[in-house]
Design an enzyme around this catalytic site. Structure first.
Site, PDB file in Angstrom:
ATOM      1  N   ARG A 160     -52.289  12.129 -86.653  1.00 43.01           N
ATOM      2  CA  ARG A 160     -53.617  11.517 -86.391  1.00 43.01           C
ATOM      3  C   ARG A 160     -53.748  10.160 -87.074  1.00 43.01           C
ATOM      4  O   ARG A 160     -54.801   9.820 -87.626  1.00 43.01           O
ATOM      5  CB  ARG A 160     -54.755  12.427 -86.871  1.00 43.01           C
ATOM      6  CG  ARG A 160     -54.751  13.803 -86.322  1.00 43.01           C
ATOM      7  CD  ARG A 160     -55.094  13.857 -84.825  1.00 43.01           C
ATOM      8  NE  ARG A 160     -55.247  15.239 -84.432  1.00 43.01           N
ATOM      9  CZ  ARG A 160     -54.240  15.994 -83.993  1.00 43.01           C
ATOM     10  NH1 ARG A 160     -53.029  15.492 -83.848  1.00 43.01           N
ATOM     11  NH2 ARG A 160     -54.454  17.247 -83.659  1.00 43.01           N
ATOM     12  N   SER A 238     -63.273  16.866 -83.860  1.00 50.81           N
ATOM     13  CA  SER A 238     -63.045  17.154 -85.290  1.00 50.81           C
ATOM     14  C   SER A 238     -63.606  16.017 -86.121  1.00 50.81           C
ATOM     15  O   SER A 238     -63.186  14.869 -85.964  1.00 50.81           O
ATOM     16  CB  SER A 238     -61.551  17.272 -85.579  1.00 50.81           C
ATOM     17  OG  SER A 238     -60.985  18.231 -84.743  1.00 50.81           O
ATOM     18  N   GLU A 335     -62.292  11.926 -89.989  1.00 46.91           N
ATOM     19  CA  GLU A 335     -61.442  11.376 -88.929  1.00 46.91           C
ATOM     20  C   GLU A 335     -62.228  10.342 -88.118  1.00 46.91           C
ATOM     21  O   GLU A 335     -61.676   9.391 -87.571  1.00 46.91           O
ATOM     22  CB  GLU A 335     -60.983  12.531 -88.024  1.00 46.91           C
ATOM     23  CG  GLU A 335     -60.020  12.128 -86.935  1.00 46.91           C
ATOM     24  CD  GLU A 335     -59.556  13.320 -86.105  1.00 46.91           C
ATOM     25  OE1 GLU A 335     -58.667  14.052 -86.564  1.00 46.91           O
ATOM     26  OE2 GLU A 335     -60.080  13.500 -84.984  1.00 46.91           O
TER      27      GLU A 335
HETATM   28  P1  FAD Z   1     -63.852   5.259 -79.583  1.00 51.26           P
HETATM   29  O1  FAD Z   1     -64.580   6.402 -80.173  1.00 51.26           O
HETATM   30  O2  FAD Z   1     -64.615   4.341 -78.725  1.00 51.26           O
HETATM   31  O3  FAD Z   1     -63.150   4.426 -80.751  1.00 51.26           O
HETATM   32  C1  FAD Z   1     -62.385   5.082 -81.741  1.00 51.26           C
HETATM   33  C2  FAD Z   1     -61.697   4.018 -82.616  1.00 51.26           C
HETATM   34  O4  FAD Z   1     -60.736   3.325 -81.850  1.00 51.26           O
HETATM   35  C3  FAD Z   1     -62.659   2.950 -83.144  1.00 51.26           C
HETATM   36  O5  FAD Z   1     -62.205   2.548 -84.408  1.00 51.26           O
HETATM   37  C4  FAD Z   1     -62.525   1.808 -82.139  1.00 51.26           C
HETATM   38  O6  FAD Z   1     -62.826   0.552 -82.677  1.00 51.26           O
HETATM   39  C5  FAD Z   1     -61.045   1.922 -81.810  1.00 51.26           C
HETATM   40  N1  FAD Z   1     -60.741   1.479 -80.439  1.00 51.26           N
HETATM   41  C6  FAD Z   1     -61.231   1.978 -79.281  1.00 51.26           C
HETATM   42  N2  FAD Z   1     -60.697   1.326 -78.230  1.00 51.26           N
HETATM   43  C7  FAD Z   1     -59.860   0.392 -78.754  1.00 51.26           C
HETATM   44  C8  FAD Z   1     -59.038  -0.625 -78.183  1.00 51.26           C
HETATM   45  N3  FAD Z   1     -58.942  -0.811 -76.863  1.00 51.26           N
HETATM   46  N4  FAD Z   1     -58.340  -1.417 -79.025  1.00 51.26           N
HETATM   47  C9  FAD Z   1     -58.406  -1.273 -80.378  1.00 51.26           C
HETATM   48  N5  FAD Z   1     -59.174  -0.344 -80.970  1.00 51.26           N
HETATM   49  C10 FAD Z   1     -59.893   0.478 -80.155  1.00 51.26           C
HETATM   50  N6  FAD Z   1     -59.006  13.716 -80.683  1.00 51.26           N
HETATM   51  C11 FAD Z   1     -57.756  14.216 -80.762  1.00 51.26           C
HETATM   52  O7  FAD Z   1     -56.855  13.571 -81.315  1.00 51.26           O
HETATM   53  N7  FAD Z   1     -57.458  15.436 -80.247  1.00 51.26           N
HETATM   54  C12 FAD Z   1     -58.371  16.206 -79.639  1.00 51.26           C
HETATM   55  O8  FAD Z   1     -58.054  17.284 -79.170  1.00 51.26           O
HETATM   56  C13 FAD Z   1     -59.717  15.719 -79.556  1.00 51.26           C
HETATM   57  N8  FAD Z   1     -60.685  16.461 -79.006  1.00 51.26           N
HETATM   58  C14 FAD Z   1     -61.962  15.996 -78.955  1.00 51.26           C
HETATM   59  C15 FAD Z   1     -62.964  16.796 -78.388  1.00 51.26           C
HETATM   60  C16 FAD Z   1     -64.273  16.352 -78.306  1.00 51.26           C
HETATM   61  C17 FAD Z   1     -65.335  17.234 -77.693  1.00 51.26           C
HETATM   62  C18 FAD Z   1     -64.596  15.054 -78.785  1.00 51.26           C
HETATM   63  C19 FAD Z   1     -66.000  14.532 -78.665  1.00 51.26           C
HETATM   64  C20 FAD Z   1     -63.617  14.261 -79.373  1.00 51.26           C
HETATM   65  C21 FAD Z   1     -62.293  14.731 -79.471  1.00 51.26           C
HETATM   66  N9  FAD Z   1     -61.272  13.966 -80.061  1.00 51.26           N
HETATM   67  C22 FAD Z   1     -59.987  14.439 -80.102  1.00 51.26           C
HETATM   68  C23 FAD Z   1     -61.570  12.660 -80.635  1.00 51.26           C
HETATM   69  C24 FAD Z   1     -61.531  11.502 -79.607  1.00 51.26           C
HETATM   70  O9  FAD Z   1     -61.659  11.988 -78.315  1.00 51.26           O
HETATM   71  C25 FAD Z   1     -60.237  10.673 -79.712  1.00 51.26           C
HETATM   72  O10 FAD Z   1     -60.077  10.145 -80.991  1.00 51.26           O
HETATM   73  C26 FAD Z   1     -60.213   9.541 -78.684  1.00 51.26           C
HETATM   74  O11 FAD Z   1     -58.956   8.922 -78.648  1.00 51.26           O
HETATM   75  C27 FAD Z   1     -61.258   8.467 -78.962  1.00 51.26           C
HETATM   76  O12 FAD Z   1     -61.255   7.586 -77.868  1.00 51.26           O
HETATM   77  P2  FAD Z   1     -62.450   6.676 -77.499  1.00 51.26           P
HETATM   78  O13 FAD Z   1     -62.022   5.817 -76.369  1.00 51.26           O
HETATM   79  O14 FAD Z   1     -63.675   7.463 -77.314  1.00 51.26           O
HETATM   80  O15 FAD Z   1     -62.560   5.776 -78.828  1.00 51.26           O
HETATM   81  P1  NAP Z   2     -56.981  26.002 -83.462  1.00 45.48           P
HETATM   82  O1  NAP Z   2     -56.064  26.237 -82.308  1.00 45.48           O
HETATM   83  O2  NAP Z   2     -58.046  27.000 -83.758  1.00 45.48           O
HETATM   84  O3  NAP Z   2     -56.124  25.775 -84.769  1.00 45.48           O
HETATM   85  C1  NAP Z   2     -56.747  25.455 -86.013  1.00 45.48           C
HETATM   86  C2  NAP Z   2     -55.890  24.440 -86.716  1.00 45.48           C
HETATM   87  O4  NAP Z   2     -54.648  25.049 -87.043  1.00 45.48           O
HETATM   88  C3  NAP Z   2     -55.613  23.286 -85.810  1.00 45.48           C
HETATM   89  O5  NAP Z   2     -56.268  22.177 -86.341  1.00 45.48           O
HETATM   90  C4  NAP Z   2     -54.115  23.156 -85.725  1.00 45.48           C
HETATM   91  O6  NAP Z   2     -53.630  21.919 -86.213  1.00 45.48           O
HETATM   92  C5  NAP Z   2     -53.569  24.244 -86.622  1.00 45.48           C
HETATM   93  N1  NAP Z   2     -52.621  25.056 -85.836  1.00 45.48           N
HETATM   94  C6  NAP Z   2     -52.905  26.119 -85.034  1.00 45.48           C
HETATM   95  N2  NAP Z   2     -51.772  26.633 -84.527  1.00 45.48           N
HETATM   96  C7  NAP Z   2     -50.757  25.883 -84.990  1.00 45.48           C
HETATM   97  C8  NAP Z   2     -49.346  25.906 -84.800  1.00 45.48           C
HETATM   98  N3  NAP Z   2     -48.758  26.824 -84.019  1.00 45.48           N
HETATM   99  N4  NAP Z   2     -48.608  24.948 -85.425  1.00 45.48           N
HETATM  100  C9  NAP Z   2     -49.187  24.020 -86.195  1.00 45.48           C
HETATM  101  N5  NAP Z   2     -50.523  23.939 -86.400  1.00 45.48           N
HETATM  102  C10 NAP Z   2     -51.297  24.865 -85.823  1.00 45.48           C
HETATM  103  O7  NAP Z   2     -57.662  24.567 -83.308  1.00 45.48           O
HETATM  104  P2  NAP Z   2     -58.826  24.059 -82.371  1.00 45.48           P
HETATM  105  O8  NAP Z   2     -59.872  23.490 -83.213  1.00 45.48           O
HETATM  106  O9  NAP Z   2     -59.191  25.085 -81.346  1.00 45.48           O
HETATM  107  O10 NAP Z   2     -58.133  22.830 -81.655  1.00 45.48           O
HETATM  108  C11 NAP Z   2     -57.089  23.035 -80.750  1.00 45.48           C
HETATM  109  C12 NAP Z   2     -56.230  21.777 -80.682  1.00 45.48           C
HETATM  110  O11 NAP Z   2     -57.017  20.682 -80.193  1.00 45.48           O
HETATM  111  C13 NAP Z   2     -55.683  21.362 -82.028  1.00 45.48           C
HETATM  112  O12 NAP Z   2     -54.407  20.852 -81.831  1.00 45.48           O
HETATM  113  C14 NAP Z   2     -56.634  20.277 -82.480  1.00 45.48           C
HETATM  114  O13 NAP Z   2     -56.018  19.301 -83.288  1.00 45.48           O
HETATM  115  C15 NAP Z   2     -57.084  19.661 -81.158  1.00 45.48           C
HETATM  116  N6  NAP Z   2     -58.464  19.169 -81.285  1.00 45.48           N
HETATM  117  C16 NAP Z   2     -58.658  17.991 -81.935  1.00 45.48           C
HETATM  118  C17 NAP Z   2     -59.923  17.470 -82.049  1.00 45.48           C
HETATM  119  C18 NAP Z   2     -60.148  16.129 -82.705  1.00 45.48           C
HETATM  120  O14 NAP Z   2     -61.239  15.595 -82.568  1.00 45.48           O
HETATM  121  N7  NAP Z   2     -59.182  15.595 -83.395  1.00 45.48           N
HETATM  122  C19 NAP Z   2     -61.013  18.174 -81.524  1.00 45.48           C
HETATM  123  C20 NAP Z   2     -60.771  19.373 -80.900  1.00 45.48           C
HETATM  124  C21 NAP Z   2     -59.487  19.879 -80.781  1.00 45.48           C
HETATM  125  P3  NAP Z   2     -53.594  20.570 -85.345  1.00 45.48           P
HETATM  126  O15 NAP Z   2     -54.998  20.051 -85.389  1.00 45.48           O
HETATM  127  O16 NAP Z   2     -52.656  19.726 -86.122  1.00 45.48           O
HETATM  128  O17 NAP Z   2     -53.115  20.886 -83.997  1.00 45.48           O
END
Ligand code: FAD
Ligand code: NAP
Length: 339
Positions: A160, A238, A335
């Site tokens: 991340r 998250s 994050e």
């Molecule tokens: P924004 O929120 O608009 O911006 C995020 C950051 O990126 C800011 O710092 C912004 O300035 C910068 N940025 C945006 N666009 C650019 C660009 N073109 N150039 C330079 N900088 C830029 N994230 C995960 O990693 N895994 C997940 O599974 C995941 N699940 C999510 C589920 C939900 C319900 C929600 C609401 C969010 C989730 N996220 C997840 C977080 C989010 O979706 C990601 O981080 C996504 O990449 C953000 O994209 P955005 O376009 O909305 O960025």
């Molecule tokens: P989950 O499956 O309930 O798991 C909880 C946490 O344990 C996760 O964060 C995941 O890490 C870790 N995990 C579970 N199984 C694993 C495995 N086999 N090996 C290594 N790590 C493991 O998580 P969840 O909240 O429902 O999310 C599911 C996936 O979507 C995750 O990968 C999560 O990162 C992603 N997600 C991200 C965001 C965001 O905003 N960043 C939001 C929603 C969901 P990891 O997070 O490293 O995978």
């Protein structure tokens, strides 16, 4: 397109109000450069607004890339390279690749946001990260307004994280991303729930659906069952990162709490511990503080119950950090990107 006095609420998923004096939506790279040449205001780059929190009610300027092309730039028997505009909705790209039978992005189905932000935090889910398919990135250097390109290795991708959250933080506007995808491949079913749901779907699937389509469907089903829909309950996914801690600290926690979910990190010395579990253990899953709260199904997600201010969200963030630190000695880092 240039607009003035725009509420950012509809452009972000947290549902917190902030107003930008200037909002510029660029149709392509040159359009953005031309605007920036004339703009004197400090500005924030916005994508889909799903990982951003405006902590002030007034912002001077916000810019957004709206270029939406997806094109194949090279291919051979097994591999293809596609160039994708920063303004493409991430999940539209995933759907496009799955429909074409291209392997690589399927586990990242249904992540909100735009392609331009995908390298910023190296989005990841269910054992796959965007970095595994990113080949190179084109961006505007915000200082010189030059268009530059860097390869995957220079992006310093990790869990991340990337150079765009560190040395190049707020110094670039990502304009295009090149992904390297495969025409054949293995599915990544390393996360238990994904394997279970995929197997269920595969056993009962309609004819004509490929494994890639079924995997995408499995991921979407799991996500819908656990994560709040931002259209219903404001959130940014998250709110905290899963902490990466030393093996020694992980061992100490597991001695006291044998059920603690600890996963391998990037090296033998490092472990990843579930932030959601830490928050649950301090009794804050489902916790509510005025108009903000911790989601009752997923403790890593902070939610806006309606009308919350950034101040209320930050107060809840601080309380969670304090409680987790006092019980486990582990520091949670947000994050979400704050401006
Ligand atoms: P924004 O929120 O608009 O911006 C995020 C950051 O990126 C800011 O710092 C912004 O300035 C910068 N940025 C945006 N666009 C650019 C660009 N073109 N150039 C330079 N900088 C830029 N994230 C995960 O990693 N895994 C997940 O599974 C995941 N699940 C999510 C589920 C939900 C319900 C929600 C609401 C969010 C989730 N996220 C997840 C977080 C989010 O979706 C990601 O981080 C996504 O990449 C953000 O994209 P955005 O376009 O909305 O960025
Ligand atoms: P989950 O499956 O309930 O798991 C909880 C946490 O344990 C996760 O964060 C995941 O890490 C870790 N995990 C579970 N199984 C694993 C495995 N086999 N090996 C290594 N790590 C493991 O998580 P969840 O909240 O429902 O999310 C599911 C996936 O979507 C995750 O990968 C999560 O990162 C992603 N997600 C991200 C965001 C965001 O905003 N960043 C939001 C929603 C969901 P990891 O997070 O490293 O995978």
């Amino acid at each position: 397109m240039l607009s003035y006095q725009v509420s950012l609420m509809p452009f972000t998923t947290f549902g917190v109000n902030a107003v930008t004096q200037i909002f510029y939506q660029a149709s392509d790279v040159q359009d953005m450069i031309d605007f920036l040449k004339s703009n004197q205001e400090p500005y924030v780059v916005l994508g889909g607004g799903s990982n951003i929190l405006f902590v002030r009610e007034k912002v001077s300027c916000v810019v957004q890339m709206c270029n939406k092309e997806i094109r194949i730039i090279q291919e051979d028997e097994n591999t293809l390279w596609i160039e994708v505009g920063a303004g493409v909705v991430w999940d539209d790209l995933v759907l496009h690749t799955v429909q074409h039978g291209w392997y690589g992005l399927e586990n990242l189905s249904a992540i909100p946001g735009h392609v331009g932000a995908s390298p910023v935090q190296n989005i990841g889910a269910y054992g796959v990260e965007a970095a595994s398919c990113i080949h190179s990135i084109q961006f505007i250097d915000r200082e010189t307004l030059q268009v530059l390109e860097i390869g995957k290795l220079e992006c310093e991708f990790s869990y991340r994280d990337s150079i765009f959250k560190n040395r190049l933080k707020d110094k670039t506007i990502i304009t295009k991303v090149v992904f390297e995808l495969h025409k054949t491949g293995e599915l990544n079913l390393s996360y238990g729930m994904v394997k279970e749901e995929f197997t269920k779907l595969k056993d009962n699937h309609e004819a004509g659906k490929t494994d890639l389509m079924l995997l995408r469907e499995a991921v979407i089903r799991i996500r819908e069952s656990k994560l709040p829909d931002p259209k219903v309950l404001g959130n940014v996914g998250s709110y905290f990162k899963n902490p990466i801690i030393s093996q020694k600290q992980a061992g100490a926690i597991q001695k006291l709490f044998p059920q603690a979910p600890v996963f391998s990190g990037t090296t033998d010395e490092l472990k990843k511990i579930s932030a959601a579990w830490l928050i649950e253990q301090v009794g804050m899953k489902g916790y509510r503080m005025a108009r903000v709260g911790v989601h009752n199904k997923q403790a890593l997600v902070l939610v806006n119950h309606g009308g919350a201010t950034a101040g209320e969200i930050l107060a809840l963030e601080n309380l969670i950090i304090l409680n987790v630190e006092s019980k486990f000695g582990v520091h949670l880092s947000a994050e979400v990107n704050k401006y």
